[in-house]
Structures are given as C-alpha cells and as structure tokens.
Design a protein around this motif. Structure first.
Motif: not given
Length: 312
Positions: A101-103, A191-198, A201-203, A208-213
């Motif tokens: 849900r985080r694309s 960072l993003r595959r040919a089929d559009g899946v992130f 490593q990127l996710a 982690d950054a957004e959740q303040g881990v």
C-alpha cells in the motif's frame, strides 16, 4: 502511554534530578516478515530477538508486512503471521504497515533520485548480465552496460541506482565491521523491476526512515544487503539505523529455514516451550522451571534477563 518522568520545579529543587524525556522513544525496532507462508521457527527467532532488544530498553516494536511482490505472497499468510505473534504474546506498537500500500512513498523516493540523475533505465536481460559479468558477493556484478544512455529504441526495463566505489562501512553489533565497495562488489542495483515491482532494497530504506526506526535486528542472510541500504540512505538524506544481524536457523541439511526449504510452521499450541527454544537458540539461559510458566511470566523473565552479548 507511560507517564512522563518530568518533575515539577519544586521537586527538582528538593534534591531530585530532573529527567528530560525525548519526544520519540530512543529505541524503535521492527519485525518485517514476508507473507510467503506462515511463521516458521527461523522467523520466530528474528521476532523474539527484535522484540526483546526493543522491550528490554523500553523501546517501541513495530511490525511491517513486506509484501512487495504479489507473485510470492500466499493469500492469508499476513493474517496468520499476525495471529501467531499475538498467540506468542508479542504486542506491537502502532499500526501494521503493508508495503503493497506504499507505492506512492517509493515512487517519491525514485523521483527524487531521478531529479539528481542517480538512477537510470536498464534494458539488460538476466542472461546478458550473467554472460558479461564477474561474480561478486551476491551473484553477478552488474557491469554498467546501460549506465551511459539507452538508445531510444531500446526496451527500457528496470531502474538501477548508480553506485560508487567508495568504501561503505557498517559496524554491526554482533558481526563487527562490515565493508563493501558497491561498484565492484555488487554493481549498480535495481530499485524498480521491469514488471514495475519496487525492489526490497528501496522499500525497506524508505519504510525504516518514515517509521523512525533506530535499530534493525534481523537474520545474517540480509547482511550483504546492508551496504546497499546504507548507500540509499545516504543518497536520500536519511539517517542510518544501528544494525544487528542474528545467526540464521538452518535445517539438518544446513539450509536456511524458509518456504523454499519447506520449513514447518510454528504450531500455536504450547507457545512457551517454543519461545524457550527460541531464546536458547539466541544464547540465553532460561531456568528449567520457566517451562511450567505462562506467556506473561515468560516475557517478564525474558525482558529482565535478555543479554544480547550472549547471542552466538
């Protein structure tokens, strides 16, 4: 919420020492399983270690479901994993985050990297890479074929990030100093595959950054990925959490427990004996009579007596 330890002026002048509490807890850990199957003993060990590292320091423990790749997700597995954590008495803080849900957040990070000319499209097939590569730490090292510019006619497939050959150093709390030169050890990675899946490593870096881990406790099988994640953290201006990579649970053939190696799910019956087995695997020394106790007493003992320096 626990009460603030701030004292009034009258109290502090009466020989008390005022304790200023930070706005955020100083420790935020997380457990981030992939829903490729139910919880097995290897993932239970990672959950228990990350939980105890957080709770023994009065920190927060978050749960994130890493379900980026719909082709690998088993329907119902997320719910099963969360149910198992509840049965084992592991309470998480905040709401569970689902990567699928985080694309938008991942796309925003890609857009930022693109604006700085740090990523480029790549049209190489796996076979082409395998044919023209040397083998590095984690498989073939991408030779940089598309790094210049793709001709307009080329079928752009994946998005890769530029790596440099400066030394990336991480001090792992169990493994000591880890060093990698990404360009020669790994190559520019996807960072993003040919089929559009992130890519994972990127996710994982964005989440982690957004959740303040502040602390990442996970299996040693992810140790080789960490320098790539640190590289992305530096490019995106994030701070780098502290890392601890745990010994990996293997089966009798010496393979890591996973869905691929047909790891048996942990059965929710008799959770205390399985938790005792998990802390023993982590080098802890629970007293024999703990086996007679209930979940609450087990966690009381474990939080009080957790010593990460005993982890093998």
């Amino acid at each position: 919420m626990h009460h603030s330890a701030r004292l009034t002026n009258e109290q502090s002048t009466a020989g008390f020492k005022t304790i200023q509490e930070p706005a955020f807890p100083t420790y935020r850990g997380r457990f981030a399983p992939s829903p490729t199957g139910p919880l097995h003993f290897g993932s239970l060990v990672a959950a228990v270690a990350s939980y105890l590292e957080a709770k023994s320091r009065n920190g927060e423990w978050l749960v994130r479901i890493e379900n980026l790749d719909p082709s690998r997700e088993i329907p119902g597995a997320s719910k099963e994993i969360l149910n198992a954590l509840e049965i084992f008495g592991m309470e998480w803080d905040g709401e569970v985050i689902y990567q699928n849900r985080r694309s938008e957040a991942y796309q925003a990070a890609l857009t930022l990297l693109k604006s700085r000319n740090l990523i480029y499209p790549c049209a190489c097939s796996r076979k082409e890479i395998a044919d023209s590569s040397i083998i590095g730490i984690d498989g073939p090292v991408y030779p940089g074929t598309c790094r210049g510019n793709l001709p307009d006619t080329a079928r752009a497939r994946a998005l890769r990030v530029r790596t440099g050959n400066n030394l990336i150093e991480i001090k792992d709390e169990l493994r000591g100093l880890i060093r990698q030169r990404l360009e020669s050890d790994i190559g520019d990675f996807i960072l993003r595959r040919a089929d559009g899946v992130f890519a994972y490593q990127l996710a994982v870096v964005v989440d982690d950054a957004e959740q303040g881990v502040t602390h990442v406790v996970r299996g040693k099988d992810l140790l080789n990925s960490t320098p790539r994640q640190v590289h992305l953290q530096q490019l995106l201006g994030y701070s780098t959490p502290a890392y601890m990579h745990l010994p990996v649970v293997v089966n009798t053939q010496g393979e890591k427990l996973s869905k691929q190696t047909r790891a048996t799910p942990v059965a929710p019956v008799d959770p205390v004996s399985q938790l005792i087995k998990a802390v023993r695997f982590l080098g802890q020394e629970p007293p024999a009579e703990l086996i007679e106790s209930n979940i609450v007493s087990f966690w009381e003992w474990a939080r009080k007596n957790w010593k990460s320096e005993l982890i093998p």
